[in-house]
Design a protein around this motif. Sequence first.
Motif, PDB file in Angstrom:
ATOM      1  N   ILE A  95     -30.523  16.340 -38.572  1.00  0.00           N
ATOM      2  CA  ILE A  95     -31.813  16.782 -39.104  1.00  0.00           C
ATOM      3  C   ILE A  95     -32.593  15.595 -39.662  1.00  0.00           C
ATOM      4  O   ILE A  95     -33.790  15.441 -39.402  1.00  0.00           O
ATOM      5  N   LEU A  96     -31.921  14.741 -40.433  1.00  0.00           N
ATOM      6  CA  LEU A  96     -32.605  13.612 -41.057  1.00  0.00           C
ATOM      7  C   LEU A  96     -33.263  12.687 -40.030  1.00  0.00           C
ATOM      8  O   LEU A  96     -34.382  12.206 -40.238  1.00  0.00           O
ATOM      9  N   GLY A 153     -38.297  14.420 -33.596  1.00  0.00           N
ATOM     10  CA  GLY A 153     -39.454  15.296 -33.471  1.00  0.00           C
ATOM     11  C   GLY A 153     -39.567  16.198 -34.679  1.00  0.00           C
ATOM     12  O   GLY A 153     -38.747  16.127 -35.608  1.00  0.00           O
ATOM     13  N   PRO A 154     -40.584  17.071 -34.719  1.00  0.00           N
ATOM     14  CA  PRO A 154     -40.756  17.984 -35.853  1.00  0.00           C
ATOM     15  C   PRO A 154     -39.545  18.893 -36.032  1.00  0.00           C
ATOM     16  O   PRO A 154     -38.870  19.259 -35.056  1.00  0.00           O
ATOM     17  N   LEU A 155     -39.268  19.257 -37.271  1.00  0.00           N
ATOM     18  CA  LEU A 155     -38.146  20.139 -37.571  1.00  0.00           C
ATOM     19  C   LEU A 155     -38.507  21.590 -37.270  1.00  0.00           C
ATOM     20  O   LEU A 155     -39.669  22.001 -37.399  1.00  0.00           O
ATOM     21  N   THR A 156     -37.513  22.368 -36.862  1.00  0.00           N
ATOM     22  CA  THR A 156     -37.712  23.808 -36.717  1.00  0.00           C
ATOM     23  C   THR A 156     -37.778  24.426 -38.114  1.00  0.00           C
ATOM     24  O   THR A 156     -37.448  23.773 -39.114  1.00  0.00           O
ATOM     25  N   SER A 157     -38.180  25.684 -38.198  1.00  0.00           N
ATOM     26  CA  SER A 157     -38.255  26.341 -39.500  1.00  0.00           C
ATOM     27  C   SER A 157     -36.881  26.396 -40.162  1.00  0.00           C
ATOM     28  O   SER A 157     -36.755  26.224 -41.385  1.00  0.00           O
ATOM     29  N   ALA A 158     -35.842  26.620 -39.358  1.00  0.00           N
ATOM     30  CA  ALA A 158     -34.488  26.667 -39.912  1.00  0.00           C
ATOM     31  C   ALA A 158     -34.072  25.293 -40.425  1.00  0.00           C
ATOM     32  O   ALA A 158     -33.469  25.171 -41.506  1.00  0.00           O
ATOM     33  N   GLU A 159     -34.382  24.248 -39.657  1.00  0.00           N
ATOM     34  CA  GLU A 159     -34.047  22.884 -40.073  1.00  0.00           C
ATOM     35  C   GLU A 159     -34.838  22.503 -41.327  1.00  0.00           C
ATOM     36  O   GLU A 159     -34.317  21.828 -42.221  1.00  0.00           O
TER      37      GLU A 159
END
Length: 242
Positions: free
Chosen positions: A114-115, A119-125
């Motif tokens: 995740i860090l 690319g952009p993070l998902t809502s869960a991430e």
Amino acid sequence: MSEEATVDAELQAARRQLVVFAEEIKEIYRRERQRTRELEQALQHLNDTYLDTMKTLAFLVEAKDVGTRTHLDRAHSYGMALVRMMAPELANRPEIGYGFLLHDIGKIGISERILNKPGPLTSAEWSVMQTHPVIGTQIVAPMRFLGEAVEVIAHHHEKFDGSGYPRGLKDDAIPLAARIFSIVDAFDAMTTDRPYRRSLSVEAALEEIVRCSGHHFDPDVVEAFLLLMDGAGRTPAAATAS
């Protein structure tokens, strides 16, 4: 022995006792000064150890998150300059600087996937990422010497209008040091390349901060930050040195 001789002998004895008492007082004073010096040296050693601990913890964050490399030093420099301008009494508290240095320590508990996602993070991430202030608070809470540093770590992602995280605090409910740091943290993030976007120019970043005044950021802190940037030629020394 005459009465006069008796009085004289008593005076002589009293003088001798006073001399002994004075010597004892001098020795007590000497020992206390020595003890004070030893305590001062021990305190300085303890402070140096604390600082080394802070630097080690900050390095752990840098080693895990490529986005934080050099960010910590710059954000710390910006933050302390702004604190000195707005609240000199805070600048004299070393724990404030510790908080600026350790604001992202909770990222130790976030997956590198995740860090360092390109690319952009998902809502869960993003939900996972938003836990890092809580994780950071849990990590440093047992370190009592950090004091107000914990407030910076816990609240530097709160927003002035209450839309931030993790607690949704607003206005003056957000500690001043956290309100100050949120601006310098955002500014440095915007003016630094990240895996998923190019950096903004200094002017563009400042325009964004002004646009978010009263929403994300405390308007008084925004005003002070703009003055700080104007005084530095809008190119902080910390940025040019990195």
